[in-house]
Design a protein around this motif. Structure first.
Motif, short mmCIF file in Angstrom:
data_model
loop_
_atom_site.label_atom_id
_atom_site.label_comp_id
_atom_site.label_asym_id
_atom_site.label_seq_id
_atom_site.Cartn_x
_atom_site.Cartn_y
_atom_site.Cartn_z
N ILE A 125 24.79 7.22 30.63
CA ILE A 125 24.66 7.43 32.07
C ILE A 125 23.38 8.17 32.40
CG2 ILE A 125 25.69 8.65 34.05
CD1 ILE A 125 28.44 7.95 32.81
N LEU A 126 23.02 9.17 31.61
CA LEU A 126 21.76 9.87 31.84
C LEU A 126 20.56 8.94 31.66
CD1 LEU A 126 22.41 13.35 30.18
CD2 LEU A 126 22.29 12.80 32.62
N ALA A 127 20.65 8.02 30.69
CA ALA A 127 19.56 7.06 30.49
C ALA A 127 19.46 6.10 31.66
CB ALA A 127 19.77 6.30 29.18
N ILE A 128 20.60 5.64 32.16
CA ILE A 128 20.58 4.72 33.31
C ILE A 128 19.95 5.41 34.52
CG2 ILE A 128 22.09 3.57 35.00
CD1 ILE A 128 23.95 2.91 32.64
N LEU A 129 20.24 6.70 34.69
CA LEU A 129 19.71 7.44 35.83
C LEU A 129 18.31 8.01 35.57
CD1 LEU A 129 22.96 9.34 36.84
CD2 LEU A 129 21.95 7.30 37.92
N SER A 130 17.75 7.69 34.42
CA SER A 130 16.39 8.12 34.03
C SER A 130 16.24 9.64 34.03
CB SER A 130 15.34 7.50 34.95
OG SER A 130 15.37 6.11 34.85
N VAL A 131 17.27 10.32 33.54
CA VAL A 131 17.22 11.78 33.43
C VAL A 131 16.71 12.12 32.04
CG1 VAL A 131 18.61 13.88 33.41
CG2 VAL A 131 19.12 12.06 35.03
N GLN A 132 15.77 13.06 31.99
CA GLN A 132 15.22 13.47 30.70
C GLN A 132 16.33 14.13 29.88
OE1 GLN A 132 12.03 16.24 31.04
NE2 GLN A 132 11.50 16.13 28.87
N GLN A 133 16.41 13.77 28.60
CA GLN A 133 17.46 14.31 27.74
C GLN A 133 16.92 14.61 26.35
OE1 GLN A 133 20.61 11.39 27.23
NE2 GLN A 133 19.39 9.88 28.28
N ALA A 134 17.71 15.31 25.58
CA ALA A 134 17.32 15.70 24.23
C ALA A 134 17.17 14.46 23.35
CB ALA A 134 18.36 16.64 23.64
N ALA A 135 16.46 14.64 22.24
CA ALA A 135 16.30 13.55 21.28
C ALA A 135 17.67 13.16 20.72
CB ALA A 135 15.37 13.99 20.16
N LEU A 136 17.76 11.96 20.22
CA LEU A 136 19.04 11.43 19.73
C LEU A 136 19.55 12.18 18.49
CD1 LEU A 136 21.24 9.32 20.04
CD2 LEU A 136 19.87 7.78 18.63
N GLY A 137 18.65 12.57 17.60
CA GLY A 137 19.05 13.23 16.36
C GLY A 137 19.88 14.48 16.57
N PRO A 138 19.41 15.45 17.35
CA PRO A 138 20.22 16.66 17.58
C PRO A 138 21.55 16.37 18.28
CG PRO A 138 17.94 17.06 18.19
CD PRO A 138 18.06 15.60 17.89
N VAL A 139 21.59 15.36 19.14
CA VAL A 139 22.84 15.02 19.82
C VAL A 139 23.85 14.47 18.81
CG1 VAL A 139 23.89 13.54 21.57
CG2 VAL A 139 21.72 14.65 22.04
N VAL A 140 23.39 13.64 17.88
CA VAL A 140 24.27 13.11 16.84
C VAL A 140 24.79 14.25 15.97
CG1 VAL A 140 24.36 11.65 14.79
CG2 VAL A 140 23.24 10.81 16.86
N VAL A 141 23.92 15.18 15.63
CA VAL A 141 24.34 16.33 14.83
C VAL A 141 25.38 17.16 15.60
CG1 VAL A 141 23.55 18.52 13.84
CG2 VAL A 141 22.22 16.45 13.48
N GLN A 142 25.17 17.33 16.90
CA GLN A 142 26.12 18.08 17.71
C GLN A 142 27.48 17.38 17.76
OE1 GLN A 142 25.25 18.55 21.91
NE2 GLN A 142 26.34 20.51 21.96
N VAL A 143 27.49 16.07 17.87
CA VAL A 143 28.75 15.32 17.87
C VAL A 143 29.47 15.49 16.53
CG1 VAL A 143 29.75 12.99 17.91
CG2 VAL A 143 28.02 13.61 19.58
N VAL A 144 28.74 15.34 15.44
CA VAL A 144 29.34 15.48 14.11
C VAL A 144 29.87 16.90 13.90
CG1 VAL A 144 28.83 15.47 11.63
CG2 VAL A 144 28.00 13.62 13.09
N LEU A 145 29.11 17.91 14.33
CA LEU A 145 29.57 19.29 14.18
C LEU A 145 30.78 19.59 15.07
CD1 LEU A 145 26.19 21.24 13.93
CD2 LEU A 145 27.81 20.74 12.10
N THR A 146 30.81 19.01 16.27
CA THR A 146 31.96 19.20 17.15
C THR A 146 33.21 18.60 16.53
OG1 THR A 146 30.51 19.17 19.09
CG2 THR A 146 32.85 18.81 19.49
N ILE A 147 33.07 17.42 15.95
CA ILE A 147 34.20 16.79 15.26
C ILE A 147 34.60 17.62 14.04
CG2 ILE A 147 34.90 14.75 13.94
CD1 ILE A 147 33.09 13.12 15.90
#
Length: 178
Positions: A125-147
């Motif tokens: 959704i952030l990409a569709i709305l063209s909102v600047q966001q963090a790089a994909l790598g740290p987000v994937v790490v955050q998802v894995v750590l949250t799990i």
């Protein structure tokens, strides 16, 4: 009956207190260096544990208010992650009765799928709305750590706060809804 209802309200207040504490600790400037690893989203993990174990303790409106407050305090797009977490808790709330007989691995897998879906939809959704966001790598790490911290929140919630799975006998008596 009144004792059961007051217990539910005490646990709701405890959830709110723990959520505010998590946000407070997240905002504390403990280190001036940038983090090498992103922190897991403790608030989402705790919310999903409590929803799967005792849905009466975390009503949808409380989850929405807590997550909206987190969006505002943590300077995220207001309401987006809150709405996605509310949708995720709604799904987990409806799936919780079917998981009474399933083991912990099934619960953890369901939570992992919803956590991944929340983060993925947020990113799309952030990409569709063209909102600047963090790089994909740290987000994937955050998802894995949250799990990965989900079982720790299960242990903490069960052993310290007494948030256990709803038993079959509780569901037969109907439980108290407030």
């Amino acid at each position: 009956m009144d004792r059961q209802i007051s217990h539910i309200w005490i646990m709701r207040a405890l959830y709110l207190f723990l959520a505010v504490l998590i946000m407070f600790l997240h905002l504390l400037p403990l280190d001036t260096q940038p983090d090498r690893w992103p922190f897991p989203d403790f608030l989402i993990a705790m919310t999903f544990v409590w929803v799967l174990r005792q849905p009466d303790y975390v009503p949808i409106l409380l989850v929405a208010a807590v997550m909206l407050m987190a969006d505002l305090l943590l300077q995220r797009p207001p309401g987006l992650l809150a709405a996605l977490v509310v949708l995720g808790t709604g799904y987990l709330r409806s799936a919780a009765p079917g998981m009474r007989d399933a083991g912990f691995v099934a619960e953890w897998t369901s939570a992992a799928v919803v956590i991944t879906g929340v983060f993925l939809l947020n990113r799309v959704i952030l990409a569709i709305l063209s909102v600047q966001q963090a790089a994909l790598g740290p987000v994937v790490v955050q998802v894995v750590l949250t799990i990965a911290v989900y079982p720790l929140f299960v242990l903490l919630s069960q052993n310290v706060f007494g948030v256990r799975r709803v038993s079959v006998s509780d569901s037969v008596t109907g439980g108290a809804r407030a």
